[in-house]
Design a protein around this motif. Structure first.
Motif, PDB file in Angstrom:
ATOM      1  N   PRO A   1      -2.124  13.015  -5.527  1.00 16.41           N
ATOM      2  CA  PRO A   1      -2.127  13.445  -4.815  1.00 16.41           C
ATOM      3  C   PRO A   1      -3.299  13.317  -3.837  1.00 16.41           C
ATOM      4  CG  PRO A   1      -1.409  14.892  -5.698  1.00 16.41           C
ATOM      5  CD  PRO A   1      -1.544  14.401  -6.338  1.00 16.41           C
ATOM      6  N   LYS A   2      -3.136  13.597  -2.402  1.00 22.14           N
ATOM      7  CA  LYS A   2      -4.060  12.699  -1.095  1.00 22.14           C
ATOM      8  C   LYS A   2      -5.222  11.156  -2.231  1.00 22.14           C
ATOM      9  CE  LYS A   2      -3.277  16.175   0.831  1.00 22.14           C
ATOM     10  NZ  LYS A   2      -1.902  16.043   1.476  1.00 22.14           N
ATOM     11  N   HIS A   3      -3.638  10.520  -3.037  1.00 19.59           N
ATOM     12  CA  HIS A   3      -4.299   9.041  -3.721  1.00 19.59           C
ATOM     13  C   HIS A   3      -3.741   7.838  -2.879  1.00 19.59           C
ATOM     14  CE1 HIS A   3      -6.693  11.317  -5.900  1.00 19.59           C
ATOM     15  NE2 HIS A   3      -7.147  10.153  -6.614  1.00 19.59           N
ATOM     16  N   GLN A   4      -4.357   7.031  -2.389  1.00 17.45           N
ATOM     17  CA  GLN A   4      -4.030   5.769  -2.467  1.00 17.45           C
ATOM     18  C   GLN A   4      -3.014   4.806  -3.323  1.00 17.45           C
ATOM     19  OE1 GLN A   4      -5.581   4.547   1.934  1.00 17.45           O
ATOM     20  NE2 GLN A   4      -5.802   2.357   0.435  1.00 17.45           N
TER      21      GLN A   4
ATOM     22  N   THR B   1       0.957  -0.650  -0.312  1.00 19.30           N
ATOM     23  CA  THR B   1      -0.316  -0.312  -0.192  1.00 19.30           C
ATOM     24  C   THR B   1       0.960   1.249  -0.342  1.00 19.30           C
ATOM     25  OG1 THR B   1      -1.815  -0.848   1.462  1.00 19.30           O
ATOM     26  CG2 THR B   1      -2.092   1.330   1.308  1.00 19.30           C
ATOM     27  N   ALA B   2       0.381   2.103  -0.877  1.00 16.24           N
ATOM     28  CA  ALA B   2       1.532   3.078  -0.954  1.00 16.24           C
ATOM     29  C   ALA B   2      -0.182   4.002  -0.382  1.00 16.24           C
ATOM     30  CB  ALA B   2       2.193   3.433  -1.712  1.00 16.24           C
ATOM     31  N   GLU B   3       0.408   5.346   0.327  1.00 19.41           N
ATOM     32  CA  GLU B   3       0.653   6.507   0.465  1.00 19.41           C
ATOM     33  C   GLU B   3       0.597   7.825  -0.107  1.00 19.41           C
ATOM     34  OE1 GLU B   3      -2.682   7.621   2.861  1.00 19.41           O
ATOM     35  OE2 GLU B   3      -3.263   4.873   3.634  1.00 19.41           O
ATOM     36  N   ASN B   4      -0.098   8.770  -0.765  1.00 18.63           N
ATOM     37  CA  ASN B   4       0.775  10.150  -0.631  1.00 18.63           C
ATOM     38  C   ASN B   4      -0.407  11.335  -0.022  1.00 18.63           C
ATOM     39  OD1 ASN B   4       1.945  12.172  -2.188  1.00 18.63           O
ATOM     40  ND2 ASN B   4       0.929  11.866  -4.604  1.00 18.63           N
ATOM     41  N   THR B   5       0.516  12.270   0.878  1.00 14.86           N
ATOM     42  CA  THR B   5      -0.070  12.975   1.304  1.00 14.86           C
ATOM     43  C   THR B   5       0.538  14.346   1.025  1.00 14.86           C
ATOM     44  OG1 THR B   5       1.228  12.283   3.252  1.00 14.86           O
ATOM     45  CG2 THR B   5      -0.643  11.198   3.492  1.00 14.86           C
ATOM     46  N   GLY B   6       1.136  14.292  -0.220  1.00 12.93           N
ATOM     47  CA  GLY B   6       1.745  15.672  -0.266  1.00 12.93           C
ATOM     48  C   GLY B   6       1.090  16.709  -1.301  1.00 12.93           C
ATOM     49  N   TRP B   7       1.754  16.605  -1.609  1.00 13.86           N
ATOM     50  CA  TRP B   7       0.941  17.921  -3.085  1.00 13.86           C
ATOM     51  C   TRP B   7       1.403  17.747  -4.030  1.00 13.86           C
ATOM     52  CZ3 TRP B   7       4.741  20.700  -5.364  1.00 13.86           C
ATOM     53  CH2 TRP B   7       5.870  20.608  -4.799  1.00 13.86           C
ATOM     54  N   MET B   8       2.125  17.122  -4.461  1.00 19.07           N
ATOM     55  CA  MET B   8       2.573  16.642  -5.649  1.00 19.07           C
ATOM     56  C   MET B   8       2.211  14.534  -6.165  1.00 19.07           C
ATOM     57  SD  MET B   8       6.796  16.884  -5.996  1.00 19.07           S
ATOM     58  CE  MET B   8       8.177  15.867  -5.054  1.00 19.07           C
ATOM     59  N   PRO B   9       2.392  14.720  -7.706  1.00 16.69           N
ATOM     60  CA  PRO B   9       1.803  13.760  -7.852  1.00 16.69           C
ATOM     61  C   PRO B   9       3.428  12.985  -7.511  1.00 16.69           C
ATOM     62  CG  PRO B   9       1.799  14.603  -9.410  1.00 16.69           C
ATOM     63  CD  PRO B   9       2.033  15.584  -8.332  1.00 16.69           C
ATOM     64  N   PHE B  10       3.272  11.806  -7.809  1.00 16.70           N
ATOM     65  CA  PHE B  10       5.164  11.108  -8.134  1.00 16.70           C
ATOM     66  C   PHE B  10       4.356   9.339  -8.749  1.00 16.70           C
ATOM     67  CE2 PHE B  10       4.517   9.935  -3.654  1.00 16.70           C
ATOM     68  CZ  PHE B  10       3.781   8.733  -3.380  1.00 16.70           C
ATOM     69  N   THR B  11       5.926   8.824  -9.658  1.00 19.27           N
ATOM     70  CA  THR B  11       5.741   8.343  -9.735  1.00 19.27           C
ATOM     71  C   THR B  11       6.201   6.487  -9.462  1.00 19.27           C
ATOM     72  OG1 THR B  11       7.235   8.332 -11.561  1.00 19.27           O
ATOM     73  CG2 THR B  11       4.983   8.658 -12.422  1.00 19.27           C
ATOM     74  N   PHE B  12       5.734   5.392  -9.747  1.00 16.08           N
ATOM     75  CA  PHE B  12       6.870   4.283  -8.806  1.00 16.08           C
ATOM     76  C   PHE B  12       6.782   3.206  -9.517  1.00 16.08           C
ATOM     77  CE2 PHE B  12       3.659   4.307  -6.310  1.00 16.08           C
ATOM     78  CZ  PHE B  12       3.245   2.418  -5.769  1.00 16.08           C
ATOM     79  N   SER B  13       7.236   1.811  -8.725  1.00 13.92           N
ATOM     80  CA  SER B  13       6.770   0.536 -10.121  1.00 13.92           C
ATOM     81  C   SER B  13       7.561  -0.885  -8.868  1.00 13.92           C
ATOM     82  CB  SER B  13       8.220   0.157 -10.664  1.00 13.92           C
ATOM     83  OG  SER B  13       7.674  -1.367 -11.542  1.00 13.92           O
ATOM     84  N   MET B  14       6.243  -1.478  -8.680  1.00 11.23           N
ATOM     85  CA  MET B  14       6.374  -2.762  -7.542  1.00 11.23           C
ATOM     86  C   MET B  14       7.031  -3.752  -8.997  1.00 11.23           C
ATOM     87  SD  MET B  14       6.468  -1.456  -4.230  1.00 11.23           S
ATOM     88  CE  MET B  14       6.204  -2.711  -3.947  1.00 11.23           C
ATOM     89  N   ASN B  15       8.711  -3.511  -8.378  1.00 13.46           N
ATOM     90  CA  ASN B  15       8.854  -5.130  -9.711  1.00 13.46           C
ATOM     91  C   ASN B  15       8.938  -6.428  -8.922  1.00 13.46           C
ATOM     92  OD1 ASN B  15       8.662  -3.218 -11.570  1.00 13.46           O
ATOM     93  ND2 ASN B  15      10.755  -2.153 -10.809  1.00 13.46           N
ATOM     94  N   ARG B  16       8.874  -7.364  -9.336  1.00  9.23           N
ATOM     95  CA  ARG B  16       9.551  -9.070  -9.044  1.00  9.23           C
ATOM     96  C   ARG B  16       9.939  -9.756 -10.137  1.00  9.23           C
ATOM     97  NH1 ARG B  16       5.982 -14.700  -8.327  1.00  9.23           N
ATOM     98  NH2 ARG B  16       7.295 -15.379  -8.573  1.00  9.23           N
ATOM     99  N   SER B  17      11.045  -9.884  -9.542  1.00 13.23           N
ATOM    100  CA  SER B  17      11.736  -9.806 -10.335  1.00 13.23           C
ATOM    101  C   SER B  17      12.652 -11.825 -10.106  1.00 13.23           C
ATOM    102  CB  SER B  17      13.475  -9.517  -9.668  1.00 13.23           C
ATOM    103  OG  SER B  17      14.087 -10.058  -8.717  1.00 13.23           O
ATOM    104  N   GLY B  18      13.288 -12.487 -11.297  1.00  9.01           N
ATOM    105  CA  GLY B  18      13.427 -13.837 -10.924  1.00  9.01           C
ATOM    106  C   GLY B  18      11.948 -14.240 -11.844  1.00  9.01           C
ATOM    107  N   MET B  19      11.649 -14.053 -13.353  1.00  5.20           N
ATOM    108  CA  MET B  19      11.265 -13.953 -13.351  1.00  5.20           C
ATOM    109  C   MET B  19      10.756 -14.345 -14.972  1.00  5.20           C
ATOM    110  SD  MET B  19       7.557 -12.122 -12.473  1.00  5.20           S
ATOM    111  CE  MET B  19       6.471 -12.753 -13.249  1.00  5.20           C
ATOM    112  N   ALA B  20      12.617 -14.911 -15.378  1.00  2.93           N
ATOM    113  CA  ALA B  20      12.876 -14.771 -16.319  1.00  2.93           C
ATOM    114  C   ALA B  20      12.126 -16.836 -17.022  1.00  2.93           C
ATOM    115  CB  ALA B  20      13.856 -15.689 -16.795  1.00  2.93           C
ATOM    116  N   ASP B  21      12.514 -17.668 -16.207  1.00 10.76           N
ATOM    117  CA  ASP B  21      12.007 -19.157 -16.280  1.00 10.76           C
ATOM    118  C   ASP B  21      10.391 -19.597 -15.932  1.00 10.76           C
ATOM    119  OD1 ASP B  21      14.622 -19.584 -17.631  1.00 10.76           O
ATOM    120  OD2 ASP B  21      14.765 -19.921 -16.169  1.00 10.76           O
ATOM    121  N   ALA B  22       9.232 -18.025 -15.362  1.00 13.90           N
ATOM    122  CA  ALA B  22       8.486 -18.579 -14.640  1.00 13.90           C
ATOM    123  C   ALA B  22       6.660 -18.934 -16.197  1.00 13.90           C
ATOM    124  CB  ALA B  22       8.096 -17.384 -14.294  1.00 13.90           C
TER     125      ALA B  22
END
Length: 289
Positions: A197-200, A95-116
């Motif tokens: 901003p103000k989203h989760q 869960t990510a919460e943005n309580t600030g005044w500007m938007p931001f980007t990010f990525s939750m990455n799962r690695s080790g999937m080459a043979d999945a």
């Protein structure tokens, strides 16, 4: 005087542009969680600092809360919750919460999937069901099942929402955006999003060392059933329970309002009785907590 004002405005503009570029596009990656062959990391803007985690334990659930800061100013938090079920399977929530005044980007990455091996659950068009009481449930099936060397993982979608108080004072989450398809490149699955901003944002995965379904046919039949029977199952899962579309009211904001039901009713018990599949057992245990 006019010339100095113009120069000042131009200088401030380029300073703002540099800061914006740094916040949005210059990124670094930090590992947050490992379990068997599942490794989860965050790829975030460099100027947003991930602070030291505070750990909280409640029964079989452990939550790590990371403060997010921008130039020492708090802009929100990131929470990772690991809940171990009685059968040994693991629910992992982020869960990510943005309580600030500007938007931001990010990525939750799962690695080790080459043979999945990945079985996607959203290949079929979503069935938009308009119900007189509940309106339209905009959520889709989870992303799908990831089968790797040591684990099988059911990957949920990302739900971006904001908290609202309805006219009667009830607190709900208004669904603003659902991300249901994640690219997989060079063995890495990226769950990328833009958080206003103000989203989760909320997402989840179910990790098992056993096969989640007794057969490929059962998995296919369930995905089709879930797409056609929206209130017989749950897509939006959280550490506090599943969110479900609430009944429509005179308040127009209930068109996309979701709450956690007091008694979560589903088709999981019947399907577990008929198939003995691990997935239905785990969902029963999750709902019963």
């Amino acid at each position: 005087m006019f010339r100095k004002t113009v120069i000042l405005i131009i200088t401030l503009f380029f300073m703002a542009l540099i800061i914006f570029t740094a916040v949005m596009f210059l990124k670094n990656e930090e590992t947050l969680y490992t379990h068997e062959d599942v490794e989860l990391s965050i790829d975030k803007p460099t100027f947003i600092t991930l602070g030291e985690a505070q750990t909280e334990t409640d029964g079989n659930a452990t939550t790590m809360v990371y403060p997010l800061t921008f130039l020492t100013l708090s802009v929100g938090s990131l929470s990772i919750t690991e809940e171990t079920l009685p059968n040994g399977d693991v629910f992992l929530f982020d869960t990510a919460e943005n309580t600030g005044w500007m938007p931001f980007t990010f990525s939750m990455n799962r690695s080790g999937m080459a043979d999945a091996e990945v079985t996607r659950w959203n290949e079929e068009p979503m069935l938009q069901q308009e119900e007189a009481t509940f309106g339209t449930d905009a959520t889709r099936n989870p992303f799908g099942v990831i089968r790797s060397a040591d684990t099988e993982t059911l990957q949920g979608n990302i739900y971006v929402s904001r908290g609202l108080s309805l006219g009667n004072g009830e607190r709900v989450q208004e669904l603003r955006h659902e991300i249901y398809d994640f690219p997989i490149e060079e063995g890495v699955m990226e769950k990328s999003l833009w958080l206003p901003p103000k989203h989760q944002s909320e997402s989840w995965m179910l990790i098992s060392s056993e096969a989640l379904f007794d057969s490929a046919d059962t998995e296919t039949e369930w995905a089709q059933f879930a797409n056609a029977n929206r209130r017989a199952q749950f897509n939006w899962l959280t550490p506090d329970g599943p969110r479900q579309k609430m009944a429509l009211t005179d308040d127009l904001r209930t068109e996309l309002a979701y709450t956690i039901p007091e008694q979560a009713e589903s088709a999981y018990p019947e399907w577990f009785e008929e198939t003995s599949s691990r997935f239905f057992e785990s969902m029963e245990q999750y709902l019963a907590k």
